[in-house]
Design an enzyme around this catalytic site. Structure first.
Site, PDB file in Angstrom:
ATOM      1  N   LYS A 245      -2.685 -10.035  -5.159  1.00 21.73           N
ATOM      2  CA  LYS A 245      -3.380  -9.721  -6.452  1.00 21.73           C
ATOM      3  C   LYS A 245      -2.649  -9.503  -7.763  1.00 21.73           C
ATOM      4  O   LYS A 245      -2.589  -9.486  -8.722  1.00 21.73           O
ATOM      5  CB  LYS A 245      -4.012  -8.249  -6.229  1.00 21.73           C
ATOM      6  CG  LYS A 245      -4.814  -8.150  -4.981  1.00 21.73           C
ATOM      7  CD  LYS A 245      -5.230  -6.582  -4.840  1.00 21.73           C
ATOM      8  CE  LYS A 245      -6.519  -6.809  -4.107  1.00 21.73           C
ATOM      9  NZ  LYS A 245      -6.359  -4.993  -3.894  1.00 21.73           N
TER      10      LYS A 245
ATOM     11  N   GLU B   5      -8.000  -1.846  -1.757  1.00 21.75           N
ATOM     12  CA  GLU B   5      -7.621  -0.800  -2.839  1.00 21.75           C
ATOM     13  C   GLU B   5      -8.334  -1.224  -4.122  1.00 21.75           C
ATOM     14  O   GLU B   5      -8.134  -2.629  -4.226  1.00 21.75           O
ATOM     15  CB  GLU B   5      -5.813  -0.810  -2.881  1.00 21.75           C
ATOM     16  CG  GLU B   5      -4.935  -0.390  -1.733  1.00 21.75           C
ATOM     17  CD  GLU B   5      -3.679  -0.969  -1.881  1.00 21.75           C
ATOM     18  OE1 GLU B   5      -2.681  -0.624  -2.290  1.00 21.75           O
ATOM     19  OE2 GLU B   5      -2.872  -1.949  -0.979  1.00 21.75           O
TER      20      GLU B   5
ATOM     21  N   ARG C 212      -3.298 -13.319   8.266  1.00 24.75           N
ATOM     22  CA  ARG C 212      -3.484 -12.919   6.994  1.00 24.75           C
ATOM     23  C   ARG C 212      -3.624 -14.801   6.524  1.00 24.75           C
ATOM     24  O   ARG C 212      -3.465 -15.000   7.165  1.00 24.75           O
ATOM     25  CB  ARG C 212      -3.021 -12.623   6.269  1.00 24.75           C
ATOM     26  CG  ARG C 212      -1.451 -13.363   5.105  1.00 24.75           C
ATOM     27  CD  ARG C 212      -0.663 -12.584   4.366  1.00 24.75           C
ATOM     28  NE  ARG C 212      -1.394 -13.123   3.289  1.00 24.75           N
ATOM     29  CZ  ARG C 212      -0.973 -12.330   2.412  1.00 24.75           C
ATOM     30  NH1 ARG C 212      -0.121 -11.553   2.067  1.00 24.75           N
ATOM     31  NH2 ARG C 212      -1.323 -11.925   0.416  1.00 24.75           N
TER      32      ARG C 212
END
Length: 564
Positions: A273, A37, A263
């Site tokens: 983020k 994204e 992850r």
């Protein structure tokens, strides 16, 4: 992909793909994708996903698409798109002509939404966001049907068309999937799939004022592109039933298989983020490419190599359980790679002036130095030696303790590639600080050896005062003191753990003249000091060096202790 071209280690995802290929599923095709994204810069955690998706595709003779899931224009910027493209290229991967955007499919996604409404599988809801959350229920209580769930197909189609036409304000209506408000999986309780946003999109401009939600757009974009294996991180495991539901009820031709993996969590840093953006906007760091940041732009500026990052991602493996990886392992991978490729040079970070009294004034010698003992093919270089040199301040003590073998009054040491010198006098300023040493040298020890066989216990690096370049050195440490700054069980915000000593700037350093004109990104090992990288802030007047990593390998020591 590995720095030593070894076969990638086995993992459960490779096993799934291998079984699919062997059984002829998807006609033996393997098509993966990396779908960032564009709402921030990529970080080291994304590198794991990049390596996995491109690596799986390459291993099985398939393809890996590169797609931006750009469905939230309020948080997306062209700057992020450009940085992400640069980062993936830098990491060593190529996607050919397969660069896509979810915004390429906006018209098709809207048509899918219309089909859901026509089939009775979606409706326009006019509850507020807070009301939707209230009606959704909890993990222990089922949700309640929206009062707008019973709208007719005709009314829903009309409202959806008017939403697209821009008749309504943000938040006045949403399009929701009609699934099951009593489902134990909250993601299936009539999730929102379109919302009104009168925001300009970085690619489509003002063409659209309604935008699809990620859960709706992602799986359908995978399907449009013919993806066979949709590999994503573990937080999407609970979203998989919704991923499959959209593909099933729409009866799409291609139904990718979603596979989740853990992850990457790295000690002494944050990967969110949102938190990284907070650090940038609040000025805790100098920008997204600050070398203390875990962003690929930051670690590239710090001097990390793509080969080392790929090797690190291979070493940590792929699993189904979240865990914390010690940053020392990443630093170990960087050292291992730079040890082989970085040329050695001498540089003094905190200079102490040394005058060699019996060395002829005006004389300059060119001494031969090895560029990299790990790679004889890198050859040698010439370094100038003269009567006045600089050594490190920490390499001298006026009253040394036991086991301090470096320079002291009356003591003899070796200068790297040069001569034995002996300290005969100490010069101090008015405050009593040592500002200069007076030494003598033994001409018979040129090259660092004594013909009479006498030995010294220390070898010091140095630079010639008249020839050295002025440099600034930026010494970086972990941005956070706490191993897991995301752990808020202590009641503190993650920023409370920022390391106030994460950056030390030394402005009076001196380095070999051979570094003159070194291009940004050039990496060196400063002997006895660590690995350094030329920063883009460098000018003709002043070289700026970022310390990539120290020479001290804590990970190797840990592994040595753990060996039986």
């Amino acid at each position: 992909m590995s720095t030593n071209n070894s076969i990638p280690p086995p993992n459960f995802i490779r096993a799934i793909v291998a079984a699919d290929v062997q059984s002829g599923k998807n006609d033996g095709r393997v098509i993966t994708r990396f779908p960032p994204e564009p709402n921030g810069y990529l970080h080291i955690g994304h590198a794991k996903s990049i390596c996995l998706n491109f690596g799986i595709a390459a291993e099985f003779g398939g393809l890996c698409n590169f797609r931006f899931d750009d469905t939230n224009p309020s948080k997306e910027e062209t700057e992020y798109v450009e940085s992400i493209i640069e980062d993936v290229h830098w990491l060593g991967f190529d996607w050919g002509d397969r660069l896509y955007y979810a915004s390429d499919y906006f018209e098709r996604l809207y048509e899918y939404a219309v089909q859901l409404v026509r089939d009775g599988n979606a409706y326009v809801c006019s509850l507020t966001a807070d009301e939707i959350r209230e009606y959704r229920g909890t993990l222990t209580q089922p949700g309640r049907d929206s009062p707008y769930r019973s709208r007719s197909v005709a009314e829903n189609l009309d409202l959806l068309a008017r939403m697209r036409a821009g008749e309504f304000e943000d938040g006045s209506h949403v399009l929701r999937a009609r699934i099951d408000m009593a489902s134990s999986n909250l993601n299936l309780r009539d999730p929102v799939i379109y919302r009104i946003r009168h925001v300009e999109h970085h690619r489509t401009g003002n063409k659209w004022c309604i935008y699809p939600m990620y859960d709706f757009a992602h799986g359908l974009s995978d399907s449009v592109e013919g993806i066979t294996h949709s590999i994503c991180t573990l937080e999407y495991e609970d979203h998989r039933p919704l991923y499959d539901w959209f593909l099933d009820v729409l009866k799409v031709e291609c139904h990718p298989q979603q596979i989740e993996f853990a992850r990457l969590n790295l000690s002494h840093t944050v990967m969110s983020k949102r938190k990284l953006l907070q650090l940038v906007r609040e000025g805790h760091v100098a920008g997204w490419d600050d070398p203390r940041m875990p962003t690929l732009a930051g670690i590239r500026r710090r001097g990390y190599t793509p080969e080392a990052i790929r090797n690190f991602c291979e070493l940590i493996g792929v699993g189904k359980r979240d865990s914390m990886v010690d940053a020392a392992l990443l630093e170990h991978c960087i050292r291992e790679d730079l040890n082989r490729r970085a040329p050695r040079v001498m540089g003094v970070l905190r200079p102490l002036r040394v005058v060699i009294d019996n060395y002829p004034e005006g004389q300059v010698e060119e001494l031969e130095a090895v560029n990299n003992p790990e790679d004889p093919g890198m050859g040698t270089r010439k370094v100038p030696f003269s009567r006045v040199i600089y050594i490190e301040q920490e390499d001298f003590m006026e009253a040394p303790p036991k086991k301090f073998y470096r320079l002291a009054p009356g003591r003899e040491v070796r200068l790297r590639y040069a001569y034995f010198i002996t300290c005969v006098d100490v010069v101090k300023d008015a405050q009593g600080k040592v500002v200069e040493l007076r030494c003598t040298y033994d001409p018979a020890t040129r090259g660092g050896g004594a013909p009479d066989g006498r030995a010294v216990k220390a070898t010091l690096h140095w630079v010639s005062a008249d020839h050295a370049l002025e440099a600034e050195a930026r010494l970086y440490d972990h941005l956070f003191l706490k191993a897991d700054p995301d752990d808020e069980r202590d009641g503190l915000d993650f920023k409370a753990h920022i390391n106030p000593a994460s950056l030390e700037v030394l402005t009076s350093c001196r380095v070999e003249p051979g570094l003159a004109g070194a291009a940004p990104g050039t990496r060196y090992q400063l002997e006895r000091q660590g690995y350094f990288c030329v920063d883009p802030d460098s000018t003709v007047q002043k070289l700026v060096l970022n310390r990539t990593v120290t020479l001290r390998d804590t990970w190797a020591k840990v592994m040595k202790k753990e060996k039986p």
